[in-house]
Design an enzyme around this catalytic site. Sequence first.
Site, PDB file in Angstrom:
ATOM      1  N   HIS A 133       0.427  -1.374   0.256  1.00  0.00           N
ATOM      2  CA  HIS A 133       0.269   0.272  -0.274  1.00  0.00           C
ATOM      3  C   HIS A 133       0.882   1.318   0.077  1.00  0.00           C
ATOM      4  CE1 HIS A 133      -4.327  -1.334   1.071  1.00  0.00           C
ATOM      5  NE2 HIS A 133      -3.686  -2.547  -0.066  1.00  0.00           N
ATOM      6  N   SER A 172       0.125  -1.305  -5.877  1.00  0.00           N
ATOM      7  CA  SER A 172      -0.342  -1.848  -7.053  1.00  0.00           C
ATOM      8  C   SER A 172       0.439  -1.735  -8.242  1.00  0.00           C
ATOM      9  CB  SER A 172      -1.194  -2.472  -7.476  1.00  0.00           C
ATOM     10  OG  SER A 172      -1.964  -3.458  -6.357  1.00  0.00           O
ATOM     11  N   GLU A 189       4.370 -33.853  -2.298  1.00  0.00           N
ATOM     12  CA  GLU A 189       3.028 -33.314  -2.446  1.00  0.00           C
ATOM     13  C   GLU A 189       3.660 -33.115  -3.567  1.00  0.00           C
ATOM     14  OE1 GLU A 189       0.893 -34.849  -0.818  1.00  0.00           O
ATOM     15  OE2 GLU A 189      -0.837 -33.382  -0.299  1.00  0.00           O
ATOM     16  N   LYS A 213     -14.812  -7.518  -8.418  1.00  0.00           N
ATOM     17  CA  LYS A 213     -13.809  -8.430  -9.395  1.00  0.00           C
ATOM     18  C   LYS A 213     -13.157  -9.316  -8.097  1.00  0.00           C
ATOM     19  CE  LYS A 213     -10.787  -8.002 -12.905  1.00  0.00           C
ATOM     20  NZ  LYS A 213      -9.566  -6.652 -14.114  1.00  0.00           N
ATOM     21  N   ASP A 214     -12.590  -9.227  -7.669  1.00  0.00           N
ATOM     22  CA  ASP A 214     -12.119 -10.497  -5.891  1.00  0.00           C
ATOM     23  C   ASP A 214     -13.253 -11.070  -6.738  1.00  0.00           C
ATOM     24  OD1 ASP A 214     -10.016  -8.646  -6.138  1.00  0.00           O
ATOM     25  OD2 ASP A 214      -9.654  -8.091  -4.314  1.00  0.00           O
TER      26      ASP A 214
END
Lengths: 251, 417
Positions: B212, B216, B284, B240-241
């Site tokens: 922040h 971004s 894994e 959107k998220d």
Amino acid sequence: MRGAIIAAMAALWALAPMGAVAAEHELPSRDWSFEGVFGRYDKAALQRGFQVYREVCSNCHGMRYLAFRNLTEIGISAADVKAIAAEYEVEDGPNDEGEMFTRPARPSDLFPQPYPNAPAARVANNGALPPDLNLIVKAREGGADYVYGILTGFTDPPEDFDLGEGMNYNTVFPGNQIAMPPPLFDKAVEYADGTEASVPQMAADVTEFLAWAAEPKMDERKQLGIKVILFLIVLTILFYATKRKIWAKAH
Amino acid sequence: MSQIPQNRIVQWIEYRLPIFSFMDHHLIDYPTPRNLNYWWNFGSLAGIALVIQIVTGIVLAMQYVPNSDLAFDSVERIMRDVNFGWLLRYLHLNGSSMFFAVVYIHIFRGLYYGSYKSPRELLWWLGLVILLLMMATAFMGYVLPWGQMSYWAATVITNLFTAIPAVGESVTRWLWGGFVVGNATLNRFFSLHYLLPFVIVGAVVVHLWALHVHKSNNPLGIDLKGPRDTLPFHPYYTTKDLFGLGVFLLVLALFVFFAPDELASSDNYIPANPLVTPTHIVPEWYFLPFYAILRAIPDKLGGVVAMFGSILILFVLPWLDTSKVRSARFRPIYKQIFWLLVVDTIILGWVGANPPEGNMILIGRLATAYYFLHFLVIMPLVGKLERPRPLPESIATSVLGGGGAAAEAAANKMEKA
């Protein structure tokens, strides 16, 4: 190019563990009632399979998590479960005098083990330890097909095959030498529902029963899953519509 | 500021602890580049995956017994006798795979769009710290059911520490809490498996703090130049998220309800047995590329160094990449080698899944060599030799038109791919 790579990545993600331990032997592929999104256990097959387990397998193989009460889940009535349990004696105690005692089993009891401990099991089986069968379908690569393959895979060894003393030839077992003698023969059990007790039939029934024992919540899981997926599809469409509407002004 | 209600209680709290303006500043009004594509969804998805793991994990811990004699049975009790225990365990098991999948996409997105470059180096570092913590947590969680793969994974991985010169043996014994992998090992792994997720939460908070500060990065890789370049986080990126979350939950649900053991090893449904080694010890899927790198080096210490080096090398990435341009959209050559790296990682994963025999050994070594070559040689050279395409003037001109038509075309192409 990019799409292909992403697809390859997804495919690899899905296939990676399978490639890890590729089955060495061709497994017979059977259409199981419990396969697929809508696949469910066949209660009649489960009950027949329990009969095979009880009359044949349980002489050597334990089921460490199976309690009599669980049998109501495969459609056996509570009264019948009580009667089945009462046929077994289990150790309980200590009583008021400090002594252990035996009593008829109750539905809450675990299914009795064939041997008190691993060395006792080995002594009785020519040095081999019969594995516990509760999770066997999930604990073997190939799952139900593998277990079914073992049960139906007993044949005479090829002429040049050097079979060890007291061992048996099996087409599916890794290395082809298995200590377990062929457990099933035609009419080994007498089915109450009139189904013919052939070896493939009994093998399929007991495999279905073992698949249930390994994953008893599968029916519940898939039923809930369909509801959850449908809900999420609707929710995701609504989210997408919301996003489109909000963003319509931003472009 | 405008969003804070004029309610008296809100104002009373706000005067003493400005939590409402904080939320407004970071979740609502927070200026976000207006051109983020769907690859930017994976950060918030990773956060949600972490929450899913913590919530399901805390409830599982109420039923699980961290004792080498009881652990396996307690997991089966969860599967059979705990109400919806199977759901909790399958969510946790497949949630970890989803967490890694999301984080790996998040990292590759950072690599493609140059999100590690100045001034986001510390942000990148914090992300790598989170990745390392995740790996430790996932490994220790995998040991807890105390099946055959749990036990042998613990044995193989802790044995790596014996490769440390001079003190290796004693360090390994100290990690085990004894002379073998046993109950003491299981207990400390459980303790740490419960602790580390909260350390991850802490690292995530600092990761977001750093995010922040400079905001971004974006698909164009250029700096924000004004309010026309941004949109408020809410409602644009919240919606959107949420759409991304819906898709994420759908994939997770497909695994949980219809293929819950698809990604797991069948050997882990056999109780741990120190006397029987499984034919193939395989980690894994999310560790497979690293496992391939470990085995590519014929020397034990060398293998361990290469394996850890494959992640540590990412810490110096901001300085290995000599290009001034962030986004691969404007870097024709880097764009190609980026996809080569993706392919190389997939090959490494495939090699890691297979027994080290025959061609696999050679392929594993070549892929490992290329991995390091990519970062140590190719990236610095490409940054110097490549002629980047011209950058658009600003995000706004690129997205909203008025110049930079080429960049816009590129942007549209990206969105549709």
